[in-house]
Design a protein around this motif. Structure first.
Motif, PDB file in Angstrom:
ATOM      1  N   ASP A   1       0.865  -1.183   0.000  1.00  0.00           N
ATOM      2  CA  ASP A   1       0.000   0.000   0.000  1.00  0.00           C
ATOM      3  C   ASP A   1       0.900   1.230   0.000  1.00  0.00           C
ATOM      4  OD1 ASP A   1      -2.371  -1.432   0.034  1.00  0.00           O
ATOM      5  OD2 ASP A   1      -2.449  -1.513   2.226  1.00  0.00           O
ATOM      6  N   ILE A   2       0.674   2.099  -0.996  1.00  0.00           N
ATOM      7  CA  ILE A   2       1.520   3.292  -1.141  1.00  0.00           C
ATOM      8  C   ILE A   2       0.656   4.544  -1.213  1.00  0.00           C
ATOM      9  CG2 ILE A   2       3.490   2.125  -2.196  1.00  0.00           C
ATOM     10  CD1 ILE A   2       2.430   2.936  -4.956  1.00  0.00           C
ATOM     11  N   GLU A   3       1.290   5.685  -0.964  1.00  0.00           N
ATOM     12  CA  GLU A   3       0.587   6.957  -1.024  1.00  0.00           C
ATOM     13  C   GLU A   3       1.448   7.999  -1.713  1.00  0.00           C
ATOM     14  OE1 GLU A   3      -0.240   8.209   2.974  1.00  0.00           O
ATOM     15  OE2 GLU A   3       1.867   8.194   3.554  1.00  0.00           O
ATOM     16  N   HIS A   4       0.800   9.093  -2.088  1.00  0.00           N
ATOM     17  CA  HIS A   4       1.476  10.218  -2.727  1.00  0.00           C
ATOM     18  C   HIS A   4       2.304   9.770  -3.937  1.00  0.00           C
ATOM     19  CE1 HIS A   4       0.997  12.334   1.365  1.00  0.00           C
ATOM     20  NE2 HIS A   4      -0.076  12.481   0.620  1.00  0.00           N
ATOM     21  N   VAL A   5       1.628   9.083  -4.826  1.00  0.00           N
ATOM     22  CA  VAL A   5       2.261   8.560  -6.039  1.00  0.00           C
ATOM     23  C   VAL A   5       2.338   9.674  -7.080  1.00  0.00           C
ATOM     24  CG1 VAL A   5       2.142   6.802  -7.840  1.00  0.00           C
ATOM     25  CG2 VAL A   5       1.294   6.288  -5.541  1.00  0.00           C
ATOM     26  N   VAL A   6       3.550   9.898  -7.591  1.00  0.00           N
ATOM     27  CA  VAL A   6       3.801  10.928  -8.602  1.00  0.00           C
ATOM     28  C   VAL A   6       4.466  10.225  -9.785  1.00  0.00           C
ATOM     29  CG1 VAL A   6       5.045  13.067  -9.115  1.00  0.00           C
ATOM     30  CG2 VAL A   6       4.063  12.720  -6.833  1.00  0.00           C
ATOM     31  N   ARG A   7       3.674   9.948 -10.851  1.00  0.00           N
ATOM     32  CA  ARG A   7       4.179   9.218 -12.023  1.00  0.00           C
ATOM     33  C   ARG A   7       4.687  10.194 -13.074  1.00  0.00           C
ATOM     34  NH1 ARG A   7      -0.745   7.619 -10.946  1.00  0.00           N
ATOM     35  NH2 ARG A   7      -1.015   5.721  -9.717  1.00  0.00           N
ATOM     36  N   PHE A   8       5.787   9.785 -13.764  1.00  0.00           N
ATOM     37  CA  PHE A   8       6.333  10.710 -14.771  1.00  0.00           C
ATOM     38  C   PHE A   8       6.759  10.046 -16.064  1.00  0.00           C
ATOM     39  CE2 PHE A   8       9.767   9.550 -11.903  1.00  0.00           C
ATOM     40  CZ  PHE A   8      10.847   9.287 -12.731  1.00  0.00           C
ATOM     41  N   THR A   9       6.795   8.746 -16.156  1.00  0.00           N
ATOM     42  CA  THR A   9       7.102   8.068 -17.426  1.00  0.00           C
ATOM     43  C   THR A   9       6.801   6.584 -17.281  1.00  0.00           C
ATOM     44  OG1 THR A   9       8.764   7.874 -19.200  1.00  0.00           O
ATOM     45  CG2 THR A   9       9.555   7.536 -16.951  1.00  0.00           C
ATOM     46  N   SER A  10       7.050   5.859 -18.355  1.00  0.00           N
ATOM     47  CA  SER A  10       6.989   4.399 -18.290  1.00  0.00           C
ATOM     48  C   SER A  10       8.122   3.844 -19.144  1.00  0.00           C
ATOM     49  CB  SER A  10       5.638   3.868 -18.777  1.00  0.00           C
ATOM     50  OG  SER A  10       5.456   4.175 -20.136  1.00  0.00           O
ATOM     51  N   VAL A  11       8.586   2.675 -18.755  1.00  0.00           N
ATOM     52  CA  VAL A  11       9.657   1.987 -19.474  1.00  0.00           C
ATOM     53  C   VAL A  11       9.170   0.568 -19.739  1.00  0.00           C
ATOM     54  CG1 VAL A  11      12.027   1.118 -19.330  1.00  0.00           C
ATOM     55  CG2 VAL A  11      11.478   3.375 -18.382  1.00  0.00           C
ATOM     56  N   ASP A  12       9.028   0.209 -21.017  1.00  0.00           N
ATOM     57  CA  ASP A  12       8.536  -1.125 -21.394  1.00  0.00           C
ATOM     58  C   ASP A  12       7.261  -1.488 -20.634  1.00  0.00           C
ATOM     59  OD1 ASP A  12      10.693  -1.467 -23.155  1.00  0.00           O
ATOM     60  OD2 ASP A  12      11.961  -2.273 -21.556  1.00  0.00           O
ATOM     61  N   GLN A  13       6.309  -0.586 -20.636  1.00  0.00           N
ATOM     62  CA  GLN A  13       4.989  -0.737 -20.020  1.00  0.00           C
ATOM     63  C   GLN A  13       5.029  -0.833 -18.488  1.00  0.00           C
ATOM     64  OE1 GLN A  13       3.140  -3.995 -22.153  1.00  0.00           O
ATOM     65  NE2 GLN A  13       2.729  -2.686 -23.914  1.00  0.00           N
ATOM     66  N   VAL A  14       6.130  -0.394 -17.867  1.00  0.00           N
ATOM     67  CA  VAL A  14       6.222  -0.319 -16.404  1.00  0.00           C
ATOM     68  C   VAL A  14       6.169   1.162 -16.029  1.00  0.00           C
ATOM     69  CG1 VAL A  14       7.680  -0.755 -14.387  1.00  0.00           C
ATOM     70  CG2 VAL A  14       7.598  -2.435 -16.250  1.00  0.00           C
ATOM     71  N   ALA A  15       5.146   1.533 -15.258  1.00  0.00           N
ATOM     72  CA  ALA A  15       5.004   2.927 -14.830  1.00  0.00           C
ATOM     73  C   ALA A  15       6.122   3.274 -13.845  1.00  0.00           C
ATOM     74  CB  ALA A  15       3.648   3.133 -14.174  1.00  0.00           C
ATOM     75  N   ILE A  16       6.731   4.437 -14.064  1.00  0.00           N
ATOM     76  CA  ILE A  16       7.816   4.912 -13.204  1.00  0.00           C
ATOM     77  C   ILE A  16       7.308   6.135 -12.445  1.00  0.00           C
ATOM     78  CG2 ILE A  16      10.191   5.756 -13.095  1.00  0.00           C
ATOM     79  CD1 ILE A  16      10.050   2.979 -14.348  1.00  0.00           C
ATOM     80  N   GLY A  17       7.498   6.117 -11.132  1.00  0.00           N
ATOM     81  CA  GLY A  17       7.063   7.249 -10.324  1.00  0.00           C
ATOM     82  C   GLY A  17       7.599   7.172  -8.909  1.00  0.00           C
ATOM     83  N   PHE A  18       7.386   8.241  -8.178  1.00  0.00           N
ATOM     84  CA  PHE A  18       7.811   8.341  -6.784  1.00  0.00           C
ATOM     85  C   PHE A  18       6.628   8.014  -5.888  1.00  0.00           C
ATOM     86  CE2 PHE A  18      10.240  11.605  -9.156  1.00  0.00           C
ATOM     87  CZ  PHE A  18      11.518  11.090  -8.972  1.00  0.00           C
ATOM     88  N   SER A  19       6.894   7.397  -4.746  1.00  0.00           N
ATOM     89  CA  SER A  19       5.833   7.101  -3.791  1.00  0.00           C
ATOM     90  C   SER A  19       6.447   6.774  -2.437  1.00  0.00           C
ATOM     91  CB  SER A  19       4.990   5.905  -4.262  1.00  0.00           C
ATOM     92  OG  SER A  19       5.800   4.731  -4.317  1.00  0.00           O
ATOM     93  N   SER A  20       5.594   6.742  -1.435  1.00  0.00           N
ATOM     94  CA  SER A  20       6.031   6.275  -0.118  1.00  0.00           C
ATOM     95  C   SER A  20       5.068   5.189   0.339  1.00  0.00           C
ATOM     96  CB  SER A  20       6.095   7.422   0.884  1.00  0.00           C
ATOM     97  OG  SER A  20       4.864   8.094   0.970  1.00  0.00           O
ATOM     98  N   ALA A  21       5.617   4.190   1.010  1.00  0.00           N
ATOM     99  CA  ALA A  21       4.789   3.111   1.546  1.00  0.00           C
ATOM    100  C   ALA A  21       3.997   3.665   2.726  1.00  0.00           C
ATOM    101  CB  ALA A  21       5.654   1.939   1.982  1.00  0.00           C
TER     102      ALA A  21
END
Length: 183
Positions: free
Chosen positions: A122-142
């Motif tokens: 479970d994560i919060e404050h997800v900030v997505r900015f790109t994807s690589v080979d259909q994997v979303a890349i972003g910052f978050s905290s558990a």
């Protein structure tokens, strides 16, 4: 002792003292710096160059551009929230996931207040900015505050941070905010 012999002895003594003084001077002039006595504070008789200023290990990477931006240094595993006028950038360590974005400039594409990460956490404050080979890349905290190393068998793109850092990232960014990834 006569006056002439005492004058002779005094002359020899003076000559001996001068000779010892000269030899002492020569010996001290040839002592390596590391063996010589430490200089008194405030003494400026040093011919050595001034020490170089050490680089601040937490300074925003030079080649990360300017202005309001999030900088993510892959090798340093560190993020900076940079560019707010008059404020020192906030910096913190992060735990990268198994899939990382290539260096470059991105924009925040979406944000989510709370979700379940692709690793089941479970994560919060997800900030997505790109994807690589259909994997979303972003910052978050558990939600539980953990920053465990990712399972190397999973293809995940969550860059985890401590809860307080996730709160700061959430406040600092909006959709469209600039993200700069450096090696």
């Amino acid at each position: 002792m006569s006056r002439s012999s005492s004058g002779f002895v005094a002359g020899l003594t003076a000559l001996a003292v001068a000779g010892v003084g000269f030899l002492a001077y020569q010996a001290s002039a040839n002592v390596p710096d590391q063996l010589s006595a430490p200089k008194k504070p405030g003494s400026s008789a040093s011919a050595s160059p001034a020490p170089e200023k050490t680089k601040d290990a937490h300074a925003v990477p030079v080649k990360s551009g300017s202005g309001l931006r999030v900088v993510y240094a892959l090798d340093a595993k560190r993020v900076w929230l940079a560019g707010k006028a008059g404020q020192k950038p906030r910096t913190f360590v992060v735990m990268p996931s198994t899939v990382s974005p290539p260096p470059g400039t991105y924009k925040v594409t979406s944000r989510s207040e709370k979700v379940t990460g692709s690793d089941g956490v479970d994560i919060e404050h997800v900030v997505r900015f790109t994807s690589v080979d259909q994997v979303a890349i972003g910052f978050s905290s558990a939600v539980d505050g953990s920053m465990a190393s990712p399972d190397p068998t999973l293809r995940t793109g969550g860059v985890r941070m401590r809860t307080a850092d996730g709160d700061a990232m959430w406040t600092f960014t909006t959709v469209g905010s600039k993200i700069v990834v450096v090696p």
